[in-house]
Design a protein around this motif. Structure first.
Motif, mmCIF file in Angstrom:
data_model
loop_
_atom_site.group_PDB
_atom_site.id
_atom_site.type_symbol
_atom_site.label_atom_id
_atom_site.label_comp_id
_atom_site.label_asym_id
_atom_site.label_seq_id
_atom_site.Cartn_x
_atom_site.Cartn_y
_atom_site.Cartn_z
ATOM 1 N N ARG A 1 0.834 -1.214 0.000
ATOM 2 C CA ARG A 1 0.000 0.000 0.000
ATOM 3 C C ARG A 1 0.863 1.256 0.000
ATOM 4 O O ARG A 1 0.493 2.279 -0.592
ATOM 5 C CB ARG A 1 -0.923 -0.015 1.216
ATOM 6 C CG ARG A 1 -2.012 -1.101 1.169
ATOM 7 C CD ARG A 1 -2.963 -0.955 2.344
ATOM 8 N NE ARG A 1 -4.007 -1.991 2.363
ATOM 9 C CZ ARG A 1 -3.965 -3.070 3.142
ATOM 10 N NH1 ARG A 1 -2.935 -3.251 3.986
ATOM 11 N NH2 ARG A 1 -4.932 -3.956 3.100
ATOM 12 N N GLY B 1 -3.365 5.047 -1.518
ATOM 13 C CA GLY B 1 -4.708 5.346 -1.994
ATOM 14 C C GLY B 1 -5.277 4.323 -2.948
ATOM 15 O O GLY B 1 -6.473 4.389 -3.276
ATOM 16 N N ASP B 2 -4.477 3.368 -3.401
ATOM 17 C CA ASP B 2 -5.028 2.342 -4.282
ATOM 18 C C ASP B 2 -6.052 1.484 -3.539
ATOM 19 O O ASP B 2 -5.825 1.101 -2.384
ATOM 20 C CB ASP B 2 -3.912 1.436 -4.812
ATOM 21 C CG ASP B 2 -3.326 1.937 -6.124
ATOM 22 O OD1 ASP B 2 -3.707 3.040 -6.567
ATOM 23 O OD2 ASP B 2 -2.491 1.226 -6.703
#
Length: 487
Positions: free
Chosen positions: A353, A358-359
């Motif tokens: 992450r 933000g994915d």
């Protein structure tokens, strides 16, 4: 205009354009039908007169891709039984000593053919390379593990094609001692298997593996289970003699049903190692044709005389998750379950992450699966040989609003310098300069063994092909280290 070349089986007539002569659909082995079905490839019966070689030859029976993948990957079907054929593009049949590249197409060992437009070899011929593109048996015909038939018939087909190149390519201007075999996806996995196969030894000098390496093959026990499942589906005994009564189109339907079941019902007790990759038909470690898992054979010295170029695309697995909307349905719990199945250590998902803050979980999952299936095996192969050059392709396609990223199969139009034929996946405005540079690297490797950057042993050097083409040291090294000890 036309050109005629004499082979050991007879003469072939190809087409000539400025800078390239193309000879299409040349048989390298007899049609694998009738008594030759489920047998090892047999010699080509000679023919009288001049055989026309101006159109692609018959393609292996295949199910095709389901929607929406059918919108992204083109399929070409040519009817006929002489499916063991190849295409040759050459700058000049009267030349001597040109480097040779032999292409093995992908398609998960159940789809694909050499006649897909993106595989046109004209650009390689333009740049002084003789390009050979091979069809081979797929699915059950090529890889079903049978007690009364040779194993890995699809791989044996590839070996037969390489022997044809050794014996015939000089007549097309090529040097049989300067052969580079290359492939993508299942084609790259085939190349990994060829490195480990005694029957392929000495048939190629260099190898390029795109988005596939040497880690995936079935054990004989699992492969035999698949044989039983398919026999039950089509109502015959699980032998070559039993399956010989089943038309190829019926076998394709049966294998398609098995593949769907493995993908949607991944039961380890039923599917064994297939549970992790859902590939029901692939090479089998049979102890003879393929003596060992390819990565283990390579680590033990198999293919030690072969120079290697290996790599993957930055966002490989987005191809499989984004178009169907599956990426949007992935939860944090599902992401954690996959990471656990891969035996990633605690905290690994936090590291992923952090790479792309933000994915959503689905795109993080794509990163994890891309590493497990493609990037880490490529690096392990480079580490095992100690002599490989490594690349990463990371240009982002605008297709599907850019969410595909640099996905599986996107590099093909760049490698072949055929962007005009690759618009379904690459869009209509892919950068020609990137294709020029990537294609040139492949040509340079085929000529000299040096694609233009240092081998991986020098500081884990990786050539990155994207908006910027550069050599970087150990990209995402922290992520790579998370996979230490995990195959």
């Amino acid at each position: 205009m036309h050109s005629v070349v004499k082979t050991r089986s007879g003469e072939v007539r190809g087409t000539v354009a400025p800078g390239v002569a193309a000879f299409l659909g040349i048989p390298y082995a007899a049609a694998p039908s009738g008594p030759l079905r489920f047998r090892e490839p047999a010699p080509v019966p000679p023919w009288e007169g001049v055989r026309d070689a101006t159109e692609h030859g018959p393609t292996a029976p295949a199910p095709g891709y389901p929607a929406p993948f059918s919108d992204l990957l083109p399929v070409v079907r040519v009817p006929g039984e002489e499916i063991l054929n190849l295409d040759v593009w050459t700058p000049d049949p009267s030349a001597t000593g040109l480097p040779v590249m032999v292409w093995i197409h992908g398609g998960a060992f159940v789809n694909g053919s050499n006649s897909i437009p993106v595989y046109d070899g004209s650009a390689f011929a333009r740049d002084g390379v003789v390009l050979v593109s091979v069809n081979y048996r797929l699915g059950a015909e090529g890889f079903l593990h049978l007690p009364d038939a040779p194993p890995n018939r699809g791989l044996l087909d590839q070996v037969a094609a390489l022997r044809w190149v050794r014996d015939e390519i000089a007549a097309f201007g090529g040097d049989p001692d300067a052969v580079t075999v290359f492939g993508e996806s299942a084609g790259a996995m085939s190349v990994g298997a060829l490195l480990a196969m005694p029957s392929a030894r000495g048939l190629f000098r260099r190898a390029i593996l795109q988005s596939g390496a040497a880690h995936h093959a079935l054990g004989a026990a699992t492969a035999s289970k698949v044989t039983g499942y398919l026999a039950e589906d089509v109502g015959v005994e699980p032998t070559a003699a039993g399956f010989a009564a089943v038309p190829p189109v019926r076998l394709v339907a049966g294998q398609q049903a098995l593949s769907a079941q493995a993908a949607t019902q991944p039961d380890p007790a039923r599917w064994g190692e297939i549970t992790l990759n859902a590939m029901v038909f692939e090479p089998v470690v049979d102890g003879e044709v393929l003596p060992a898992l390819p990565i283990e054979a390579v680590a033990a010295g198999a293919g030690a005389d072969v120079e290697l170029l290996v790599g993957s695309n930055r966002d490989e697995h987005r191809f499989f998750l984004v178009p169907t909307g599956a990426a949007d349905r992935v939860t944090d719990a599902a992401l954690a379950a996959v990471a656990g199945a891969y035996r990633l250590p605690d905290g690994a998902l936090d590291a992923y992450r952090a790479e792309r803050p933000g994915d959503p979980p689905g795109l993080v999952l794509a990163d994890v699966m891309s590493d497990w299936f493609f990037r880490i095996p490529a690096l392990r192969l480079a580490e095992a040989t100690g002599r490989a050059h490594v690349y990463e392709f990371d240009w982002v396609t605008p297709v599907l609003d850019g969410r595909l990223g640099s996905c599986h199969a996107l590099e093909l139009g760049f490698v072949f310098d055929t962007l005009a034929a690759a618009t379904d996946l690459g869009g209509g405005d892919a950068p020609q300069e990137l294709a020029t540079q990537m294609h040139a690297a492949w040509v340079a490797f085929a000529r000299t063994g040096d694609p233009g950057w240092p081998p991986y042993t020098q500081g884990r050097a990786v050539r990155r092909f994207g908006d910027v083409v550069e050599t970087v040291a150990d990209p995402r090294g922290g992520i790579r280290e998370l996979w230490t000890g995990i195959r």
